[in-house]
Design a protein around this motif. Sequence first.
Motif, PDB file in Angstrom:
ATOM      1  N   GLN A  82      39.685  35.986  36.060  1.00 22.61           N
ATOM      2  CA  GLN A  82      38.378  35.896  36.548  1.00 22.61           C
ATOM      3  C   GLN A  82      37.947  36.606  37.337  1.00 22.61           C
ATOM      4  O   GLN A  82      36.582  36.892  38.016  1.00 22.61           O
ATOM      5  N   THR A  83      38.798  38.386  37.223  1.00 23.39           N
ATOM      6  CA  THR A  83      38.234  39.171  38.093  1.00 23.39           C
ATOM      7  C   THR A  83      36.889  39.962  37.604  1.00 23.39           C
ATOM      8  O   THR A  83      36.373  39.878  36.598  1.00 23.39           O
ATOM      9  N   ILE A  84      36.065  39.669  38.871  1.00 23.44           N
ATOM     10  CA  ILE A  84      34.394  40.383  38.854  1.00 23.44           C
ATOM     11  C   ILE A  84      34.574  41.502  39.610  1.00 23.44           C
ATOM     12  O   ILE A  84      34.765  41.556  41.113  1.00 23.44           O
ATOM     13  N   GLU A  85      34.162  42.898  39.784  1.00 22.28           N
ATOM     14  CA  GLU A  85      34.476  43.854  40.454  1.00 22.28           C
ATOM     15  C   GLU A  85      32.959  44.658  40.170  1.00 22.28           C
ATOM     16  O   GLU A  85      32.481  44.636  39.207  1.00 22.28           O
TER      17      GLU A  85
END
Length: 92
Positions: free
Chosen positions: A50-53
């Motif tokens: 659930q990477t948020i960049e």
Amino acid sequence: MSVTAEIHAADVQRVEAICRMFRRFGYPDREADTRARTVYLSQIGYISMQTIEDPAMRMPRIGDDVEIFTGKPPELRELDRFFARHRFVPPA
């Protein structure tokens, strides 16, 4: 068919599609397969973690990603088209 089996079948189809793309660009079978798995599994990692960049950080690295995954730098027109599709304006 179980959900796990369906997910596995979809994963196989996606890796095979990416592998065909690499073969189309001249990579030998084994290298195409390795690159396809690297691309696919790293993207699955982004999703599962659930990477948020921030797009301002992520988008400028797209060219580097392409070169790392393919061994070839993208052409400026390819990056421009990608950025336009995602409504990203690179910093000047």
